[in-house]
Design a protein around this motif. Sequence first.
Motif, PDB file in Angstrom:
ATOM      1  N   UNK A   1       1.690 -16.508 -11.548  1.00 24.07           N
ATOM      2  CA  UNK A   1       1.340 -17.460 -12.288  1.00 24.07           C
ATOM      3  C   UNK A   1       1.999 -17.751 -13.744  1.00 24.07           C
ATOM      4  N   UNK A   2       2.092 -16.169 -13.911  1.00 25.71           N
ATOM      5  CA  UNK A   2       2.504 -15.982 -15.777  1.00 25.71           C
ATOM      6  C   UNK A   2       3.044 -16.662 -16.041  1.00 25.71           C
TER       7      UNK A   2
ATOM      8  N   UNK B   1      -1.359  -2.282 -13.841  1.00 23.73           N
ATOM      9  CA  UNK B   1      -2.855  -2.849 -14.414  1.00 23.73           C
ATOM     10  C   UNK B   1      -1.714  -4.542 -15.194  1.00 23.73           C
ATOM     11  N   UNK B   2      -0.423  -4.459 -15.446  1.00 28.18           N
ATOM     12  CA  UNK B   2       0.150  -4.959 -16.068  1.00 28.18           C
ATOM     13  C   UNK B   2       0.478  -7.093 -15.032  1.00 28.18           C
ATOM     14  N   UNK B   3       0.576  -6.440 -14.128  1.00 28.97           N
ATOM     15  CA  UNK B   3       0.804  -7.059 -12.391  1.00 28.97           C
ATOM     16  C   UNK B   3      -0.427  -8.216 -12.544  1.00 28.97           C
ATOM     17  N   UNK B   4      -0.692  -8.544 -13.717  1.00 33.11           N
ATOM     18  CA  UNK B   4      -2.141  -9.599 -13.408  1.00 33.11           C
ATOM     19  C   UNK B   4      -2.556 -10.053 -12.092  1.00 33.11           C
TER      20      UNK B   4
ATOM     21  N   UNK C   1       7.497  -9.734  -5.408  1.00 29.32           N
ATOM     22  CA  UNK C   1       7.280  -8.275  -3.823  1.00 29.32           C
ATOM     23  C   UNK C   1       6.040  -7.610  -4.821  1.00 29.32           C
ATOM     24  N   UNK C   2       5.089  -6.879  -3.842  1.00 25.95           N
ATOM     25  CA  UNK C   2       4.203  -6.365  -4.127  1.00 25.95           C
ATOM     26  C   UNK C   2       5.110  -4.473  -4.417  1.00 25.95           C
ATOM     27  N   UNK C   3       4.802  -4.122  -5.177  1.00 23.23           N
ATOM     28  CA  UNK C   3       6.089  -3.313  -4.821  1.00 23.23           C
ATOM     29  C   UNK C   3       4.724  -1.961  -4.818  1.00 23.23           C
ATOM     30  N   UNK C   4       5.497  -0.704  -3.194  1.00 19.34           N
ATOM     31  CA  UNK C   4       5.253   0.092  -2.789  1.00 19.34           C
ATOM     32  C   UNK C   4       5.341   0.905  -3.762  1.00 19.34           C
ATOM     33  N   UNK C   5       6.097   0.985  -4.933  1.00 19.88           N
ATOM     34  CA  UNK C   5       6.801   2.388  -5.220  1.00 19.88           C
ATOM     35  C   UNK C   5       6.127   3.175  -6.671  1.00 19.88           C
ATOM     36  N   UNK C   6       6.239   4.341  -7.126  1.00 19.52           N
ATOM     37  CA  UNK C   6       5.300   5.068  -7.861  1.00 19.52           C
ATOM     38  C   UNK C   6       6.606   5.627  -9.032  1.00 19.52           C
TER      39      UNK C   6
END
Length: 551
Positions: free
Chosen positions: A143-144, A168-171, A194-199
């Motif tokens: 909703x940002x 942590x930015x992905x509120x 997408x909820x990125x599973x990446x690192x």
Amino acid sequence: MTNKDLANLIFPNIDKSIDYYENLYAERDLKEGSIVSRFAPSPTGFVHMGSLFSAFLASKVAHDTNGIFYIRIEDTDQERKVENGVENIIRDLTNFGIDIDEGVVGENEEIGKYGPYVQSKRRDIYQCYAKDLIEKGLAYPCFCSSAELDEIRNIQEVNKEEIGYYGSFAKCRYLSLEEQIKKIENGEKYVIRLKSPGDISHRVKIKDLIKGELEFPENNLDIVIIKSDGLPTYHFAHAIDDHLMHTTHIVRGDEWVSSLPVHLQLFQVLNFKFPKYAHLSPIMVQDGNSKRKLSKRKDAYAAISYYHELGIPNEAVKLYLMTIANSNFEAWYQSNPNGTIDDFKFDFKKVSSSGSLFDMDKLLNISKNYISYLSKEELYERVLQWAQKYDTELYQLYIDHKEDTIAFLNIERERKKPRKDYASFSEIKENSWYMYDELFDAKAKEYILPENISKEDAIDIIDLYLSKYYSENDSEDEWFAKMKEMCDSLGYASNIKEYKENKEQFKGSIVDISNTIRVIFTTKMTTPNLYDILKILGANRMKKRIDIFKR
Ligand code: GLU
């Protein structure tokens, strides 16, 4: 509250499951090794040389392997849409002779079982897959506002951190289901991420068919997959479409290389088989001392229509494109002069991974060569077709004087080493107008005779020639023998070697005599073989032209 509730709230009208689409668009029934490729333009106007290059190679690899080449229109960016954009693209491609097996073939026309092939008509499909990801907890609403996103960016810039929506930015990633549902019920605007599973500390590797081994940090950004208007982003649509349409090879410009980590992750999260990628470097041009990308704004010849207007045959452009695509093509073509591009097997391994330099002179040379090997009838038909669209005067002349035109086009053609006069059909008129009385009478004003021949000399020569040395039925040998005879009688050397050795003994040579005759009948000092030209003109027209010369 479950993810399913959230998914249903967001997409209440999506009642199909992804299995429905997986079954509907079943695997293609093609032989092992057949390539399925596509050209996926946005409908933003005309086809530019760079995109033609991708489309041409994508169609080539598909057709080399008895596969399928299809067109998909990527119009999810509704603001960039242009009126008749699709029609212009299809027109440019078909005019250029690219065979489209499937997909969009007209403004509102498509063929094939894997459609719709226009992304804006596939909204439900994308939403179905997005809904499934939400249900699985792999995607979420965000909703940002743009102000909030700007603020995040500012902080990241100041702290020199990676830019984007992650960690942590992905509120919105951390909102509870209740909070998400409440916001939606309150009518807040949102996108789906997408909820990125990446690192980012992990590396991904991929073998590009042109660029070779590529390695990147894994994507860790929660990229937008569905925009607030309900349409997908390019990345999401690419994964869904190329999966459901069973694209095996993605041939596209290398501006997409940097998106590969995102694309690979989407294929992985969606549990799709990875396609093969072939990223083409842009075509470059020399601009002063530096090189830059071929530009549709700066370079007129970047538009495909440019070649059609000039009358440069498609085959010549294709031959040129193949020359810059595959380093071994030129040698192949030299040893197979009667072969066509269809006989040549394109090889990704032989594509240069740095951009090729566009060389117009080379293209024109290829075109000159190509035109020189057309048969007289074929050239006549091709020029006729071209003129119908771009030069109605020439078109009429070609219709009215078909036989003479073909005879003229045939001069020094259909032989082992034909004349190479024209690089484009539009040059032909400039080099043949004198063959048409309609143009000759009006245009024959300036006659530039050989230096040592005055107008009076020329009149004497031509009068003598016509009264004594010309006969309509002479063979070329007889004709030439008489030219020599006339030279000798007028004090011009009929033998060039003799002339060069004793110039002072002669008024000039046979070259001056034949050029004088040539100029009187054509105004030009260089033309195709004079004997053939005179043969086409015939005695009556020659006499009229002598009168025009004398006036
Ligand atoms: N629609 C994209 C473009 O206009 C296509 C990229 C691709 O081929 O994947 O460049």
